[in-house]
Design a protein around this motif. Structure first.
Motif, short mmCIF file in Angstrom:
data_model
loop_
_atom_site.label_atom_id
_atom_site.label_comp_id
_atom_site.label_asym_id
_atom_site.label_seq_id
_atom_site.Cartn_x
_atom_site.Cartn_y
_atom_site.Cartn_z
N LYS A 281 12.60 58.73 101.39
CA LYS A 281 13.82 59.43 100.99
C LYS A 281 13.92 59.52 99.47
CE LYS A 281 16.90 58.45 104.90
NZ LYS A 281 18.15 57.74 105.31
N THR A 282 13.63 58.42 98.80
CA THR A 282 13.69 58.40 97.34
C THR A 282 12.70 59.39 96.74
OG1 THR A 282 14.34 56.07 97.38
CG2 THR A 282 13.48 56.94 95.30
N GLU A 285 14.01 62.97 97.31
CA GLU A 285 15.11 63.28 96.38
C GLU A 285 14.58 63.53 94.97
OE1 GLU A 285 17.60 59.90 96.76
OE2 GLU A 285 18.41 60.48 98.72
N VAL A 288 13.10 67.08 94.86
CA VAL A 288 14.12 68.14 94.75
C VAL A 288 14.72 68.16 93.35
CG1 VAL A 288 16.37 68.91 95.60
CG2 VAL A 288 14.65 68.07 97.22
N ARG A 289 14.95 66.98 92.80
CA ARG A 289 15.57 66.87 91.48
C ARG A 289 14.67 67.36 90.37
NH1 ARG A 289 16.57 62.06 92.06
NH2 ARG A 289 14.93 61.08 90.80
#
Length: 569
Positions: A281-282, A285, A288-289
């Motif tokens: 998940k990290t 994220e 995407v960032r």
């Protein structure tokens, strides 16, 4: 007892009265002139014993050199020739920069070739650095107290100095690639698109076309290629198919059959996929960032220097037929000619992967099928795969392989088709498919690596009538191609200096010398016989495999036989 002379003695060895036929400076290899002299001056009926042994040499004795008898890898002469060719490439560009008789196209081609060369060198240094860091960690682990007083003090000091040299060289490589990239953009007349600093205002990048956000209802009237990714329509379309382009590797069973089984049950039985781990998940994220920053690096570094006539366009997704089913593929971008019409063909597909560790040494094999899917979706022959970190971004070119795509299509059809089933074991066909994918990943070439930039929007985007994209007002204040010659020459000088440092770091320095002597078998009782003569010597590394040692001994024996020197078994 075998007495082995030292290296300096071997290098200056000279038999009395043979100065006209034998040279004093002996290079690694078989001493053809000495063997010829020995053959001419031997006593009829004499025989010889071939003796050989190794001894340590000082660090400055030279590089590994087996006299052209290497079984694997380049020979010492080939390494030296290759180093000279790399340096000559930079020196020639430096000499041609202000030569009006050399076309700009030739200069740009040389600059891009050097950028690729320097990027590959940095990749090699990154691998070398990781190895030296690991060695330093091992050396420091068993030390209690001050390492400077330990028995590993010299080793640790050497590794620290080497790591500092590697870091300095990598920084020099960065400076030279940036300088050459800027020079390439200047000659191509797009210097205004090149980012001087770390921040890029995307509203001023003419080679960036951003999709206009629309409501879910209004978006349905557009082609799926112009839908916003991660929007409502995009998610619904992806959920309506068995797998997506990003899931092809797992879905085909190329990762593990267990992963393919999860996707199979989701499609056939409606089971939910398990939640990803916190680590995954990290990473997602972070991807995407950081994707906008990767796009900023692409349009402000890679496109101006390597593809000056191309613009980056955001795209949504495409439905692709794979046998009797469809999948949905979502490229991160598509490259088109600048200011070309909406339906112009794509030059190449674009895929972005943000990595939270070091840049990979080569294309990761599990990214290959997604790149091939992008090529199919946009009807292109290649996909440009960008690996992005906060400090650097690397570009690999993945060529489309339609035969491999057909094999993947058959595999997906056999699992997710109307009569599809999940394989219960790894079949020979699946093994072959895995090997093909890995081979394709290894064949992908590194094109360039530049420092990463940061995406900001310091202005506003302007809506364009009857277009899914925003319109850019031209910012070009430098329409004519102009080259800052002093800066370009400085970049060439840095490239030459960086290459010399790389060559020094990459040299396989010799650890031992392997010496061969021919000794008279009858020397104990015949005072007129020649006692002995150096036959060959080779500079080797810390190890030498049995096959290579056998080849060296065999070559010396064969040469002695050729010269008429009898060596009994």
């Amino acid at each position: 007892i075998l007495a082995i002379p030292n290296v300096s003695r071997l290098l200056t060895y000279n038999i009395e009265d043979t100065a006209a036929t034998c040279t004093n400076d002996k290079k690694p290899g078989i001493h053809d002139d000495l063997l010829s002299w020995l053959s001419q001056n031997q006593t009829p009926g004499s025989s010889f014993i071939l003796s050989f042994d190794g001894r340590l040499v000082q660090a400055n004795s030279g590089t590994v050199d087996l006299g052209g008898l290497e079984l694997e890898g380049p020979t010492a002469q080939q390494r030296e020739d290759h180093e000279c060719q790399e340096l000559d490439l930079c020196k020639e560009l430096k000499a041609n920069i202000d030569d009006f008789e050399v076309t700009d196209q030739d200069k740009v081609g040389s600059m891009r070739a050097i950028i690729t060369l320097l990027s590959n060198k940095k990749q090699h240094l990154r691998v070398l650095k990781s190895k030296k860091e690991y060695a330093l960690k091992l050396a420091q682990e068993g030390i209690k107290g001050d390492w400077k007083k330990s028995k590993y003090a010299r080793l640790i000091s050497h590794l620290m100095a080497l790591l500092h040299q590697i870091d300095t060289t990598m920084s020099l490589l960065d400076d030279s690639t940036e300088g050459l990239g800027k020079a390439s953009a200047e000659i191509s007349g797009v210097s205004h698109l090149w980012a001087e600093g770390p921040v890029v205002d995307m509203t001023k990048q003419e080679n960036y076309r951003k999709l206009v956000p629309q409501s879910a209802e209004a978006e349905k009237s557009e082609e799926t290629l112009y839908w916003q990714q991660r929007g409502e329509n995009w998610k619904q379309l992806r959920n309506s198919v068995p797998i997506t382009g990003s899931q092809l590797h797992k879905g085909a069973g190329l990762d593990t059959l267990a992963e393919a089984k999860k996707l199979f049950k989701r499609w056939k039985d409606g089971e939910s996929l398990p939640e990803p781990s916190e680590k995954v998940k990290t990473a997602m994220e972070a991807g995407v960032r950081n994707e906008p920053h990767a796009v900023a690096t692409i349009v402000s570094k890679f496109l101006p220097s390597l593809f000056p006539t191309v613009e980056f366009r955001e795209v949504g997704c495409c439905e692709l037929p794979m046998g009797s089913i469809n999948i949905v593929d979502s490229p991160d971008g598509s490259a088109h000619g600048q200011q070309s019409n909406l339906k112009s063909p794509s030059r190449f597909a674009i895929e972005i992967k943000h990595v939270t560790t070091e840049l990979p040494r080569q294309v990761r094999h599990y990214n290959i099928l997604q790149c091939l899917a992008h090529c199919e979706a946009l009807q292109t022959d290649s996909c440009m795969l960008f690996y992005h970190t906060e400090t650097s971004t690397a570009l690999y070119e993945v060529r489309h392989d339609r035969q491999l795509w057909e094999m993947i299509t058959d595999q997906i059809e056999s699992i997710y088709g109307a009569k599809g089933t999940i394989p219960k074991r790894v079949t020979p066909d699946l093994k072959c498919l895995r090997e093909r994918v890995r081979s394709h990943a290894e064949a992908a070439e590194l094109v360039a690596e530049f420092r990463s930039t940061i995406n900001v929007e310091g202005g506003i985007f302007i809506r364009e009538e009857d277009s899914p994209y925003y319109l850019h007002v031209p910012q070009n204040s430098n329409e004519l191609a102009t080259l800052n010659i002093p800066q370009a020459v400085k970049a060439c000088d840095k490239a030459i200096a960086a290459l010399k440092e790389c060559h020094d770091l990459e040299k396989p320095y010799a650890k031992e010398v392997l010496q061969f002597l021919l000794c008279d078998a009858d020397r104990m009782w015949s005072k007129n016989q020649i006692y002995g003569c150096p036959a060959a010597y080779f500079l080797k590394g810390a190890s030498l495999c049995a096959a290579q040692a056998h080849a060296l001994v065999g070559a010396v024996l064969a040469k002695a036989e050729e010269k008429g020197l009898y060596i009994p078994a």
